[in-house]
Enzyme design. Structure first.
Site, PDB file in Angstrom:
ATOM      1  N   ASP A  27       1.630  -4.519  -9.586  1.00 28.10           N
ATOM      2  CA  ASP A  27       1.652  -4.839 -10.141  1.00 28.10           C
ATOM      3  C   ASP A  27       1.807  -5.310 -11.165  1.00 28.10           C
ATOM      4  O   ASP A  27       3.011  -5.924 -12.053  1.00 28.10           O
ATOM      5  CB  ASP A  27       0.269  -5.724  -9.975  1.00 28.10           C
ATOM      6  CG  ASP A  27      -0.054  -5.477  -8.668  1.00 28.10           C
ATOM      7  OD1 ASP A  27       0.611  -5.212  -7.453  1.00 28.10           O
ATOM      8  OD2 ASP A  27      -2.125  -5.508  -8.242  1.00 28.10           O
ATOM      9  N   GLY A  52      -7.938 -14.190  -7.615  1.00 24.38           N
ATOM     10  CA  GLY A  52      -8.148 -14.123  -6.311  1.00 24.38           C
ATOM     11  C   GLY A  52      -7.438 -14.434  -5.151  1.00 24.38           C
ATOM     12  O   GLY A  52      -7.948 -13.952  -3.994  1.00 24.38           O
ATOM     13  N   ALA A  53      -6.170 -14.627  -5.286  1.00 29.30           N
ATOM     14  CA  ALA A  53      -5.140 -15.180  -4.115  1.00 29.30           C
ATOM     15  C   ALA A  53      -3.750 -13.979  -3.805  1.00 29.30           C
ATOM     16  O   ALA A  53      -3.316 -13.836  -3.321  1.00 29.30           O
ATOM     17  CB  ALA A  53      -4.792 -16.484  -4.446  1.00 29.30           C
ATOM     18  N   GLY A  54      -4.028 -12.454  -4.631  1.00 29.27           N
ATOM     19  CA  GLY A  54      -3.423 -11.519  -4.119  1.00 29.27           C
ATOM     20  C   GLY A  54      -2.174 -11.684  -4.931  1.00 29.27           C
ATOM     21  O   GLY A  54      -0.973 -11.757  -5.058  1.00 29.27           O
ATOM     22  N   SER A  88      -1.960 -11.342  -8.261  1.00 31.83           N
ATOM     23  CA  SER A  88      -2.171 -10.435  -9.909  1.00 31.83           C
ATOM     24  C   SER A  88      -2.748 -11.136 -10.702  1.00 31.83           C
ATOM     25  O   SER A  88      -1.753 -10.819 -11.769  1.00 31.83           O
ATOM     26  CB  SER A  88      -0.833  -9.424  -9.547  1.00 31.83           C
ATOM     27  OG  SER A  88      -0.404  -8.234  -8.211  1.00 31.83           O
ATOM     28  N   SER A  89      -3.147 -11.801 -10.576  1.00 34.52           N
ATOM     29  CA  SER A  89      -4.071 -12.308 -11.561  1.00 34.52           C
ATOM     30  C   SER A  89      -4.509 -11.034 -12.868  1.00 34.52           C
ATOM     31  O   SER A  89      -4.334 -11.588 -13.973  1.00 34.52           O
ATOM     32  CB  SER A  89      -4.738 -13.085 -11.432  1.00 34.52           C
ATOM     33  OG  SER A  89      -5.729 -12.478 -10.710  1.00 34.52           O
ATOM     34  N   SER A 148     -11.216 -17.672 -23.889  1.00 31.09           N
ATOM     35  CA  SER A 148      -9.956 -18.580 -22.347  1.00 31.09           C
ATOM     36  C   SER A 148     -10.774 -19.527 -22.200  1.00 31.09           C
ATOM     37  O   SER A 148     -12.020 -20.265 -23.255  1.00 31.09           O
ATOM     38  CB  SER A 148     -10.210 -17.408 -21.095  1.00 31.09           C
ATOM     39  OG  SER A 148     -11.726 -18.635 -20.120  1.00 31.09           O
ATOM     40  N   ASP A 198       2.252   2.239  -3.135  1.00 28.85           N
ATOM     41  CA  ASP A 198       2.538   2.307  -3.956  1.00 28.85           C
ATOM     42  C   ASP A 198       1.603   3.468  -4.582  1.00 28.85           C
ATOM     43  O   ASP A 198       1.979   4.597  -5.382  1.00 28.85           O
ATOM     44  CB  ASP A 198       2.123   1.098  -5.565  1.00 28.85           C
ATOM     45  CG  ASP A 198       0.668   0.709  -5.400  1.00 28.85           C
ATOM     46  OD1 ASP A 198       0.267   1.136  -4.513  1.00 28.85           O
ATOM     47  OD2 ASP A 198       0.850   0.102  -6.328  1.00 28.85           O
ATOM     48  N   HIS A 208       0.865  -1.438  -0.570  1.00 27.09           N
ATOM     49  CA  HIS A 208      -0.101   0.015  -0.094  1.00 27.09           C
ATOM     50  C   HIS A 208       1.237   1.447  -0.252  1.00 27.09           C
ATOM     51  O   HIS A 208       0.263   2.202   0.543  1.00 27.09           O
ATOM     52  CB  HIS A 208      -0.929  -0.005   1.058  1.00 27.09           C
ATOM     53  CG  HIS A 208      -1.940  -1.254   0.906  1.00 27.09           C
ATOM     54  ND1 HIS A 208      -3.584  -0.658   0.211  1.00 27.09           N
ATOM     55  CD2 HIS A 208      -2.095  -2.168   1.492  1.00 27.09           C
ATOM     56  CE1 HIS A 208      -4.237  -1.825   0.630  1.00 27.09           C
ATOM     57  NE2 HIS A 208      -3.427  -2.804   0.522  1.00 27.09           N
TER      58      HIS A 208
HETATM   59  C1  GLA Z   1      -3.375  -4.380  -4.727  1.00 27.38           C
HETATM   60  C2  GLA Z   1      -3.146  -3.369  -5.928  1.00 27.38           C
HETATM   61  C3  GLA Z   1      -1.628  -2.152  -5.661  1.00 27.38           C
HETATM   62  C4  GLA Z   1      -1.409  -2.371  -4.276  1.00 27.38           C
HETATM   63  C5  GLA Z   1      -1.029  -3.411  -3.272  1.00 27.38           C
HETATM   64  C6  GLA Z   1      -0.978  -3.324  -1.787  1.00 27.38           C
HETATM   65  O1  GLA Z   1      -2.201  -5.691  -5.359  1.00 27.38           O
HETATM   66  O2  GLA Z   1      -3.324  -4.069  -7.383  1.00 27.38           O
HETATM   67  O3  GLA Z   1      -1.608  -0.982  -7.195  1.00 27.38           O
HETATM   68  O4  GLA Z   1      -1.008  -1.511  -3.708  1.00 27.38           O
HETATM   69  O5  GLA Z   1      -1.956  -4.433  -2.951  1.00 27.38           O
HETATM   70  O6  GLA Z   1       0.198  -3.451  -1.808  1.00 27.38           O
END
Ligand code: GLA
Length: 382
Positions: free
Chosen positions: A172, A122-124, A126-127, A68, A37, A35
């Site tokens: 990301d 959806g796992a964080g 960056s899909s 897809s 960026d 958080h």
């Molecule tokens: C998500 C957002 C990013 C960043 C992170 C937290 O992945 O897409 O831009 O803010 O949360 O670091």
């Protein structure tokens, strides 16, 4: 079957001919700098060896069709209608990039796009950025746009902010575009600029373990936007353009200016920026074995000050640390998603078993765990 073979076969069955090419872009884990960026600060992600691949061909009828391997759905729109507000659901990610790169401006050629991925959704991890960057590099080639990697990253972010409606930063997409093997990507989000820093995992026999909590999150709704607003309030209260401009020493000035929750949100960001800089300096001077405590401090700050962790993530972090990880933390936007552990390779089986047992004891859904390696950024495959 490999991702490339699968996506090419699906393209052939959908379009009736071979694609013009196949492009690939990785997901990411963030090692530290969460958080930060959208506060013009610092982040230190790495691209991972989980990818989205897109098979793309040109069409002469001014339409864009997106399919897809994950479902039979095909979204079919006119290029001119490929604008914010007209597309929703998963197709907003690829079509958002078509829009951001000028698809609706009248000079572009129609497209067939078929997507496949092994980045968990959806796992964080960056899909979404992986889809955006794979489509962006494909269009840069096929439409001969001549854009830089940073421009393509920004196009991905615009797609996500405007077409999808998630107020996310640029980390990301930069990670997905600029990743390098055995390296982390040090991002100064103000410029933005990128410095690739050796991670040294291989030399130190370390690995990064992803522990997916299976608690699904979305950044288009709820907590993410609220956190962002709190950061903006704190910057305004201090009269600075962004929290990037606040040093740890100046935090005391903020105490009386905002409510306690807003103060703690800002304290997370300001101290996290300092931790990213410390991590980069430590990596360069002493290597990855020395960064564990910074990762742990980062997690505690996200848990207690930014309040974006969940019990499943805390459980994974605490258990990994108790079973030999040298550092562990939530990675990504939070409210679910995944944690990472930096650990000696020979500690991995013990950590995985302990985390699985701890989840079972707590009656959490069973976690998904896998090792990720730092990988190269988005590029053409075929
Ligand atoms: C998500 C957002 C990013 C960043 C992170 C937290 O992945 O897409 O831009 O803010 O949360 O670091």
């Amino acid at each position: 079957m490999t991702l490339v073979a699968r996506v090419t076969a699906r393209f052939r069955s959908l379009v009736g001919e071979a694609p013009a090419g196949v492009w690939s872009a990785p997901g990411r884990v963030n090692i530290i700098g969460e958080h930060t960026d959208y506060n013009d600060g610092f982040a230190l992600p790495m691209a991972i060896d989980r990818h989205t691949v897109v098979a793309v061909g040109l069409r002469s009828d001014g339409r864009v069709r997106v399919g897809s391997t994950l479902s039979d759905d095909v979204v079919d729109v006119a290029l001119a209608d490929c604008v914010p507000g007209s597309v929703s659901g998963w197709a907003a990610y690829p079509l958002g990039v078509v829009w951001a790169l000028g698809g609706a401006d009248g000079n572009a050629t129609g497209l067939d796009i078929v997507i496949d991925t092994d980045v968990p959704i959806g796992a964080g991890l960056s899909s979404s950025a992986a889809i955006e960057c794979a489509v962006a590099v494909a269009l840069n080639d096929l439409w001969q746009l001549g854009k830089s990697s940073m421009d393509l990253a920004r196009a991905g972010q615009r797609a996500e902010n405007t077409m999808v409606g998630a107020p996310t930063g640029l980390m990301d997409q930069i990670a997905s575009m600029h990743g390098r093997t055995d390296s982390v990507v040090f991002i100064d989000c103000r410029e933005p600029s990128v410095d690739v820093v050796p991670f040294g995992l291989v030399a130190h026999n370390l690995a990064v373990l992803v522990m997916n909590s299976r608690v699904h999150h979305s950044h288009a709704t709820g907590g993410y936007g609220e956190r962002r607003e709190a950061c903006e309030r704190a910057a305004i209260a201090l009269g600075v353009p962004a929290l990037r401009d606040v040093s740890v020493d100046r935090l005391a000035d903020l105490r009386g200016l905002v409510d306690d929750a807003t103060f703690r949100r800002a304290r997370h960001v300001v101290t996290e920026n300092a931790r990213v800089e410390d991590t980069v300096a430590t990596l360069r001077e002493s290597g990855p074995l020395a960064i564990g405590d910074l990762l742990v401090q980062s997690h505690l700050s996200m848990r207690d000050d930014f309040e974006i962790s969940v019990p499943q993530i805390d459980c994974a972090v605490d258990t990994a640390l108790a079973h030999g990880a040298i550092g562990a933390r939530l990675t990504g936007g939070g409210f679910g998603g995944a944690a990472i552990a930096l650990a000696p390779r020979d500690a991995l089986p013990g950590i995985e078993k302990a985390v699985r047992d701890a989840y079972a004891d707590a009656h959490f859904d069973s976690p998904e765990m896998f090792v990720v390696a730092p990988s190269n950024g988005a590029h053409r495959l075929d």
